[in-house]
Design an enzyme around this catalytic site. Structure first.
Site, short mmCIF file in Angstrom:
data_model
loop_
_atom_site.label_atom_id
_atom_site.label_comp_id
_atom_site.label_asym_id
_atom_site.label_seq_id
_atom_site.Cartn_x
_atom_site.Cartn_y
_atom_site.Cartn_z
N GLU A 1 -4.74 -4.89 10.49
CA GLU A 1 -3.34 -3.96 11.08
C GLU A 1 -3.70 -2.94 12.02
O GLU A 1 -4.96 -2.39 12.44
CB GLU A 1 -3.74 -2.87 10.39
CG GLU A 1 -3.50 -3.50 8.35
CD GLU A 1 -2.87 -2.57 7.37
OE1 GLU A 1 -1.93 -2.93 6.85
OE2 GLU A 1 -3.59 -1.74 7.63
N SER B 1 4.50 -1.88 10.08
CA SER B 1 5.90 -2.31 10.53
C SER B 1 6.25 -3.21 10.37
O SER B 1 6.94 -4.34 10.34
CB SER B 1 6.34 -1.21 11.45
OG SER B 1 5.48 -0.13 11.66
N LYS C 1 0.33 4.14 -0.67
CA LYS C 1 -0.11 5.33 0.67
C LYS C 1 -0.36 6.64 -0.82
O LYS C 1 -0.52 6.59 -1.58
CB LYS C 1 0.09 5.24 1.87
CG LYS C 1 -0.18 4.45 2.37
CD LYS C 1 0.69 4.42 3.66
CE LYS C 1 -0.27 3.21 4.92
NZ LYS C 1 0.64 3.17 6.72
N GLU D 1 -6.45 4.38 8.30
CA GLU D 1 -6.24 6.21 7.92
C GLU D 1 -7.25 6.62 7.30
O GLU D 1 -7.35 8.18 6.87
CB GLU D 1 -4.91 6.57 7.29
CG GLU D 1 -3.40 5.81 8.31
CD GLU D 1 -2.51 5.49 7.10
OE1 GLU D 1 -2.62 5.57 5.50
OE2 GLU D 1 -1.06 4.92 7.54
N ASN E 1 0.96 -1.19 -0.24
CA ASN E 1 -0.03 0.14 -0.37
C ASN E 1 1.23 0.95 0.10
O ASN E 1 1.72 1.57 0.66
CB ASN E 1 -1.07 -0.06 1.10
CG ASN E 1 -1.99 1.18 0.92
OD1 ASN E 1 -1.31 2.49 0.40
ND2 ASN E 1 -2.48 1.27 2.74
N GLY F 1 3.35 2.51 10.46
CA GLY F 1 3.86 3.07 10.74
C GLY F 1 4.99 4.16 11.47
O GLY F 1 5.21 5.07 11.63
N HIS G 1 -9.14 1.01 5.67
CA HIS G 1 -7.85 1.16 6.29
C HIS G 1 -8.13 1.64 7.31
O HIS G 1 -9.13 2.91 7.36
CB HIS G 1 -6.89 1.75 5.20
CG HIS G 1 -5.17 1.54 5.91
ND1 HIS G 1 -5.32 2.40 6.42
CD2 HIS G 1 -4.34 1.27 4.73
CE1 HIS G 1 -3.62 2.53 6.62
NE2 HIS G 1 -3.38 1.77 6.26
P1 13P Z 1 3.53 0.26 7.69
O1 13P Z 1 4.06 -1.10 7.06
O2 13P Z 1 3.99 1.19 6.55
O3 13P Z 1 3.83 0.50 9.10
O4 13P Z 1 1.82 0.47 7.05
C1 13P Z 1 0.83 -0.04 7.18
C2 13P Z 1 -0.05 -0.17 6.43
O5 13P Z 1 -0.90 0.86 7.41
C3 13P Z 1 -0.63 -0.83 5.21
O6 13P Z 1 -1.32 -1.07 4.99
#
Ligand code: 13P
Length: 258
Positions: A162, A208, A8, A92, A6, A168, A90
Site C-alpha cells: 500500500e 485507491s 477503518k 495509518e 478495510n 485515500g 497498516h
Molecule cells: P483506499 O482504498 O481508501 O485508498 O484505502 C486503502 C487502504 O488503506 C486499505 O487498507
C-alpha cells in the site's frame, strides 16, 4: 485472488449489518476468489456470531498476550470472536499509533501463534518514492515483519503493498508501478524461502483501488487481489471489485490450462 476490505473507523453497527445483508444477496465470488472484510473491532463478536458472507478480519491486535493491558485485545480473543484474518502494519497505524517495525513484528507473531492469517501491510511514503528509496523501505519492512518467519508459517501470510501516497488520495499506483513492486516483493520472498512459498503468498495492492481501475491492476502477473478502503464501504462497489478479481482469476486459470 483475494479481495479484502478495510472499513477503518467507518460505519455504525447497523450499517455494518446492512452491508453484510446486502452483500449476501449479490452473486457469490467466482471460483478461486476469496473475500475478507475487516470491520471496526467493537462489531466483530456480534458479526462473527451472526455469520457474515465473507471472511471476518480485524484491523489491529495487541502485540502481547493477555494481562494488564487496558484497552488492548489479543489475537486469541479475536479468534474466539470468529476472526480469521488480521491486518498488521497498516500505514495509518505505523504513523502515529506506535506500530513501529518491532511492534509490528510482535503483532505478526501473536496472530500466527493464534492460528489466524496475517495481512501484512508495507509501503513507502511519497518522499521515499521521490528520493528513490521505495524499494529499500519496503524490503526493510518485510525483513523485520515476515522474511524472518519459519517457512511453515508463510502459508498464513498475505502481503499488502500500500503506497502511502495512494491511500485515500484518489491517486493510484499505475499498473506498472504496482507490478514492479510486487515482482520485487515476490523476489525477496523467493530469496528468503523458495519459489513455491513465494508463489503461494497472495500479494495484494492497496491504495485507491476501485471498480474503474481494478481490472488493470488485477491483470498484473504479481497482483493477486486488493486491500480496499473507500470502495469497500459500499456493497455494490466492493462487489464490483470481487467480480474484477473473478475475471482476472478466470484468465489465470485459462493461461494455466494451455
Ligand atoms: P483506499 O482504498 O481508501 O485508498 O484505502 C486503502 C487502504 O488503506 C486499505 O487498507
Amino acid at each position: 485472488m483475494l479481495v479484502a476490505g478495510n472499513w477503518k473507523s467507518n460505519k455504525s453497527f447497523n450499517e455494518a449489518q446492512e452491508f453484510a445483508n446486502a452483500f449476501a444477496k449479490l452473486t457469490p465470488p467466482a471460483e478461486g476468489v476469496e473475500v475478507s472484510i475487516a470491520p471496526p473491532a467493537p462489531y466483530l463478536a456480534a458479526l462473527g456470531q451472526e455469520g457474515v458472507p465473507f471472511r471476518l478480519g480485524a484491523q489491529n491486535v495487541s502485540a502481547t498476550g493477555p494481562g494488564a493491558q487496558t484497552g488492548e485485545f489479543t489475537a486469541d480473543m479475536l479468534a474466539g470472536c470468529g476472526v480469521q484474518d488480521v491486518i498488521v502494519g497498516h500505514s495509518e497505524r505505523r504513523d502515529g499509533h506506535g506500530d513501529e517495525d518491532a511492534a509490528v513484528a510482535e503483532k505478526v507473531d501473536r496472530v500466527l501463534e493464534s492460528g489466524l492469517r496475517v495481512i501484512f501491510c508495507c509501503g513507502e511514503s511519497l518522499q521515499d518514492r521521490q528520493s528513490n528509496v521505495h524499494f529499500d523501505k519496503v524490503l526493510r519492512q518485510l525483513e523485520s515483519g515476515i522474511l524472518r518467519l519459519p517457512a511453515e508459517d508463510m502459508s498464513r501470510v498475505v502481503v499488502a503493498y500500500e503506497p502511502i501516497w495512494a491511500i485515500g488520495t484518489g491517486l493510484t499506483a499505475t499498473a506498472e508501478q504496482a507490478q514492479e513492486m510486487h515482482a520485487a516483493i515476490r523476489g525477496w520472498i523467493t530469496e528468503a524461502f523458495d519459489a513455491d512459498v513465494s508463489k503461494s503468498i497472495p500479494l495484494l495492492y492497496g491504495g485507491s483501488c476501485k471498480p474503474a481501475n481494478a481490472d488493470e491492476l488485477f491483470a498484473c502477473a504479481d497482483v493477486d487481489g486488493g486491500l480496499i478502503g473507500g470502495a469497500a464501504l459500499n456493497p455494490e462497489h466492493f462487489h464490483a471489485l470481487v467480480e474484477a478479481a473473478g475475471r482476472a482469476q478466470a484468465k489465470r486459470m485459462q493461461a494455466e490450462a494451455i
